[in-house]
Design an enzyme around this catalytic site. Structure first.
Site, mmCIF file in Angstrom:
data_model
loop_
_atom_site.group_PDB
_atom_site.id
_atom_site.type_symbol
_atom_site.label_atom_id
_atom_site.label_comp_id
_atom_site.label_asym_id
_atom_site.label_seq_id
_atom_site.Cartn_x
_atom_site.Cartn_y
_atom_site.Cartn_z
ATOM 1 N N GLU A 112 0.855 -1.192 0.000
ATOM 2 C CA GLU A 112 0.000 0.000 0.000
ATOM 3 C C GLU A 112 0.884 1.232 0.000
ATOM 4 O O GLU A 112 2.032 1.169 0.413
ATOM 5 C CB GLU A 112 -0.844 0.055 1.292
ATOM 6 N N LYS A 150 2.397 4.546 1.534
ATOM 7 C CA LYS A 150 2.517 5.080 2.875
ATOM 8 C C LYS A 150 2.041 6.525 2.820
ATOM 9 O O LYS A 150 2.694 7.384 2.225
ATOM 10 C CB LYS A 150 3.955 4.997 3.369
ATOM 11 N N ASP A 180 1.066 10.262 4.045
ATOM 12 C CA ASP A 180 1.757 11.175 4.938
ATOM 13 C C ASP A 180 0.764 12.139 5.580
ATOM 14 O O ASP A 180 0.581 13.260 5.142
ATOM 15 C CB ASP A 180 2.815 11.959 4.147
ATOM 16 N N TYR A 238 -6.582 1.607 6.647
ATOM 17 C CA TYR A 238 -5.690 0.544 6.181
ATOM 18 C C TYR A 238 -5.498 -0.584 7.190
ATOM 19 O O TYR A 238 -4.660 -1.432 7.016
ATOM 20 C CB TYR A 238 -4.337 1.115 5.761
ATOM 21 N N LYS A 264 10.835 3.068 2.733
ATOM 22 C CA LYS A 264 10.827 4.517 2.579
ATOM 23 C C LYS A 264 11.354 4.936 1.211
ATOM 24 O O LYS A 264 12.191 4.253 0.631
ATOM 25 C CB LYS A 264 11.702 5.151 3.666
ATOM 26 N N CYS A 274 14.042 50.428 7.516
ATOM 27 C CA CYS A 274 13.950 49.626 6.298
ATOM 28 C C CYS A 274 15.351 49.450 5.708
ATOM 29 O O CYS A 274 16.065 50.439 5.505
ATOM 30 C CB CYS A 274 13.035 50.302 5.291
ATOM 31 N N CYS A 294 15.241 51.628 2.172
ATOM 32 C CA CYS A 294 15.060 53.074 2.037
ATOM 33 C C CYS A 294 15.265 53.814 3.355
ATOM 34 O O CYS A 294 15.104 55.023 3.421
ATOM 35 C CB CYS A 294 13.682 53.390 1.461
ATOM 36 N N CYS A 308 7.908 48.207 6.258
ATOM 37 C CA CYS A 308 8.529 49.496 5.996
ATOM 38 C C CYS A 308 7.416 50.484 5.711
ATOM 39 O O CYS A 308 6.532 50.202 4.912
ATOM 40 C CB CYS A 308 9.445 49.366 4.774
ATOM 41 N N CYS A 326 9.386 53.808 -1.005
ATOM 42 C CA CYS A 326 10.484 52.854 -0.852
ATOM 43 C C CYS A 326 10.729 52.145 -2.188
ATOM 44 O O CYS A 326 9.824 51.523 -2.732
ATOM 45 C CB CYS A 326 10.132 51.837 0.234
HETATM 46 S S1 IVH Z 1 -0.210 0.280 8.970
HETATM 47 C C1 IVH Z 1 0.909 -1.323 13.021
HETATM 48 N N1 IVH Z 1 -0.473 1.315 6.569
HETATM 49 O O1 IVH Z 1 2.759 5.159 9.108
HETATM 50 C C2 IVH Z 1 0.641 -0.906 11.632
HETATM 51 N N2 IVH Z 1 0.407 2.690 8.300
HETATM 52 O O2 IVH Z 1 5.231 4.531 10.530
HETATM 53 C C3 IVH Z 1 0.808 0.538 11.434
HETATM 54 N N3 IVH Z 1 0.929 4.985 7.610
HETATM 55 O O3 IVH Z 1 1.453 5.484 12.331
HETATM 56 C C4 IVH Z 1 -0.131 1.103 10.525
HETATM 57 N N4 IVH Z 1 0.294 4.764 5.515
HETATM 58 O O4 IVH Z 1 0.334 6.795 10.454
HETATM 59 C C5 IVH Z 1 -0.074 1.529 7.836
HETATM 60 N N5 IVH Z 1 -0.782 2.120 4.408
HETATM 61 C C6 IVH Z 1 -0.396 2.318 5.672
HETATM 62 C C7 IVH Z 1 0.102 3.569 6.114
HETATM 63 C C8 IVH Z 1 0.513 3.711 7.448
HETATM 64 C C9 IVH Z 1 0.777 5.590 6.408
HETATM 65 C C10 IVH Z 1 1.486 5.648 8.801
HETATM 66 C C11 IVH Z 1 0.680 5.480 10.046
HETATM 67 C C12 IVH Z 1 1.605 4.901 11.065
HETATM 68 C C13 IVH Z 1 2.938 5.221 10.489
HETATM 69 C C14 IVH Z 1 3.963 4.188 10.952
#
Ligand code: IVH
Length: 678
Positions: free
Chosen positions: A117, A119, A121, A231, A321, A415, A418, A433, A438
């Site tokens: 999936e 990740k 943010d 998720y 990551k 400023c 000027c 300013c 100016c």
């Molecule tokens: S699973 C125990 N799935 O990443 C399982 N987390 O670094 C943890 N996050 O606190 C959650 N996308 O805020 C999961 N597809 C995803 C995610 C995800 C973002 C975040 C989540 C978690 C953090 C962990």
């Protein structure tokens, strides 16, 4: 006890709630509505009328209650059991392969399949439903104790307030976890609105999402474009499934809970996962949300239990990551920049550093309040971030790595350009300013006046603006239209040809839309969006210039501060003088034709579906409405054009069924002549 509805009325109320929720789901989650806005509004009004008649039956989970509710003093605490864990990060293909080997060894199996999936943010949340009704939402906090954000969560339209029971009856208690986030385009829209309103923009979508959800006043949260994606299914009393894939693709959608959809991938081996990771990385800049990396989870849920967790993270999942978009550098100097309104902004000059493919040398520190809050000094080591299309910014200074030669920066008393006095607001956000003439302000005003979203005078950029002001040829904006061919030819980098082109560009710029003209004037607090609003509302410059503060306030989207600023701007004799000179010199802001007597798209109905790449949805819609057209949500016989981007689904099919004209984004741009506008 107030009056109670009879059984039939009660049934109607419940049916309306279910229907409205289903339409919300189709509109907000599936992006595939089956009724028109008007029909939808009618349903809501019907429900509101009944609820007004029987106030006792109004519960917080009625779809009419998504607007917010009263502010609170603080968030109550919520304990998470089991705790909300984080994810172990792996940084290379080898580490990921090692994860697979370790899991297979511990489980004593030859092969494992996975679910990958994105990740997301944003910030992690936990949701609880009881008997199918939304009951509580909380943030992750430290993993064990979070904050109760139930009222705020309720305002997020993608979240069902009651779970449909037509596929699976909801369990007595359901606990799911996911992420609240903001799309990049929504984030940019929000920041544009904040800038227009004179508020500080958010640094990045994650901060915007966190700030919006952790708002003590849910009415504010309601105005923020938040989304939620789920998720992880933690508990569903009396129910069990075999795989995580099934949870994401079958169970959660059946309850209208939005799960990672086209972005998830079933991986039959760890090699598949590696391939998908590369694919996602390539798509990183195309998707409309901040993509942090990939999360890989073992598919079989019984293995989750078998493997269990370490203290902070589960053994059945890892985060892969993406390369960081952060870097460390040192501030070599902090200088002051004077903007067109006189605002003085501290700017950090850095030892050049590369972040995500671009070299960063300077970053704005926004204002002195931010500088003080983050305690940033010359010679400090700082952490920088540049996420996606977001402008680079200083996340923090490393205070524990100071050597004693760091120099704090004081607010200048005069400023830097000027030498006029400086006006300092109490909160230090606004340091200005006060010199009327100016040169720094004038240069910036002129550059802004000529820029693309304003008068669009090709060739008149920063360097030219600077020269014109330094030569003393431009003392106020209209002067730029009085310069002769000879004048232009004396400027650096100008020859006969470019001077001639400049005169042509100046001439061409005189024909300008009212909105762009308003942008060009640089009225404090009025950016592109509000300029549009004002030009639509007043239609003509003289109408706007003579509007009172009350008349301005009567327009939706115009708040008291903006109304005052606009009123002040047009009452100021100096500004009036500038305006009348511009008009005398032939600048003609085009009046806005109302949709009735014919913009180019007068009476046309347009539906957007799928992804757009040139504009955000809001911008594309504005292009249509500005031309007198209407944007509707669903395709019908009355639809004139469907604009379909990648990922268009049933709306496109419906358009083809009904033989409605379909355009892709480029054809649409050509159709409305958007390329001529900026
Ligand atoms: S699973 C125990 N799935 O990443 C399982 N987390 O670094 C943890 N996050 O606190 C959650 N996308 O805020 C999961 N597809 C995803 C995610 C995800 C973002 C975040 C989540 C978690 C953090 C962990």
């Amino acid at each position: 006890m107030g009056r109670q509805p009879d059984p039939k009325t009660w049934e109607t109320i419940q049916r309306l709630r279910r229907e409205i929720e289903d339409h919300d789901y189709r509109y907000y989650v599936l992006d595939d509505p089956i009724i028109s806005d008007a029909e939808y509004d009618a349903l809501v009004r019907q429900l509101e009328t009944l609820e007004a008649e029987y106030p006792d039956v109004v519960t917080p989970n009625s779809p009419t209650q998504r607007v917010g509710g009263p502010p609170r003093e603080a968030f109550p605490q919520v304990t998470h059991s089991p705790p909300m864990l984080s994810l172990r990060a792996v940084h290379s293909d080898d580490e990921l392969a090692a994860f697979d080997v370790r899991c297979r060894k511990e489980l004593d199996v030859d092969r494992l399949d996975y679910v990958a999936e994105p990740k997301y943010d944003g910030l992690a949340v936990e949701l609880m439903y009881r008997e199918g009704a939304f009951y509580q939402a909380s943030t992750r906090g430290d993993g064990v104790t979070g904050e109760d954000v139930t009222a705020n969560m309720r305002t997020i339209r993608t979240l069902p307030l009651s779970l449909p029971d037509d596929t699976y009856p909801p369990p007595e208690r359901l606990v799911v976890r996911g992420e609240v986030y903001m799309t990049k385009s929504a984030f940019q829209d929000l920041n544009r609105r904040r800038l227009d309103a004179g508020e500080t923009p958010f640094a990045n979508p994650r901060n915007a999402a966190a700030g919006s959800l952790r708002q003590l006043n849910p009415e504010i949260t309601a105005t923020r474009p938040l989304r939620v994606v789920l998720y992880q299914l933690v508990t569903a009393t009396g129910m069990a499934w075999e795989t995580h894939w099934q949870v994401l693709s079958d169970i959660l959608p059946a309850w209208h809970l939005r799960a990672p959809d086209e972005e998830k991938r079933w991986c039959s081996t760890i090699d598949d996962a590696l391939t998908y990771h590369r694919e996602l990385l390539e798509r990183r800049d195309q998707v409309d949300y901040e993509l942090d990396g990939m999360v890989l989870k073992i598919n079989r849920l019984s293995y989750w239990e078998q493997l269990g967790s370490r203290s902070r993270d589960p053994r059945w999942a890892v985060a892969v990551k993406f390369p960081a978009r952060q870097a460390v550098s040192r501030i070599v100097d902090i200088q002051f920049q004077v903007g067109r309104t006189g605002q003085i902004t501290p700017v950090a000059h850095l030892e050049p550093v590369e972040i995500g493919g671009a070299t960063v040398r300077r970053v704005s520190l926004h204002n002195f309040s931010e500088l003080k809050r983050k305690d940033i000094r010359i010679n400090d080591q700082v952490l920088l971030e540049r996420a996606g299309d977001v402008i680079p910014y200083v996340v923090k200074a490393f205070h524990d790595q100071r050597f004693g030669d760091e120099i704090p920066v004081e607010i200048p008393e005069r400023c830097p350009v000027c030498d006029s006095g400086v006006v300092i607001a109490d909160d230090l956000k606004n340091v200005r300013c006060d010199g009327l003439s100016c040169p720094a302000q004038l240069k910036e005003r002129l550059r802004h006046f000529a820029s693309k979203g304003a008068m669009d005078i090709d060739g008149l950029g920063q360097r030219t603006a600077e020269q014109l002001v330094e030569q003393g040829w431009v003392r106020e904006l209209p002067d730029v239209y009085v310069l002769t061919l000879d004048d232009w030819m004396q400027l650096d980098k100008f020859g006969a040809k470019s001077a001639e082109n400049m005169l042509k560009a100046l001439e061409a710029s005189k024909d300008v839309s009212l909105a762009r003209f308003l942008v060009a004037l640089g009225i404090p607090l009025v950016g592109q969006h509000l300029a549009d609003v004002l030009s639509q509302a007043f239609g003509r410059l003289d109408q706007l210039a003579s509007a009172s503060e009350e008349e301005l306030l009567a327009i939706g989207q115009i708040g008291p501060e903006v109304a005052r600023s606009v009123d002040q701007f047009f009452s100021n004799p100096d500004n009036r003088q500038v305006l009348s000179r511009l008009l005398e010199l032939g600048v003609r802001p085009r009046p806005v034709s109302s949709s009735l007597d014919g913009g180019e798209l007068a009476g046309k109905r347009v539906v957007f579906t799928g992804q757009l790449s040139r504009w955000s949805r809001a911008e594309a819609e504005a292009l249509v409405t500005r031309r007198g057209g209407r944007v509707t949500r669903s395709v019908s016989n009355n639809t004139d054009v469907v604009v379909a981007g990648p990922g268009a689904g049933s709306k496109l099919e419906r358009a083809q069924e009904l033989d409605v004209r379909v355009l892709d984004e480029d054809a649409f741009a050509e159709w409305i002549g958007a390329d001529e506008e900026s």
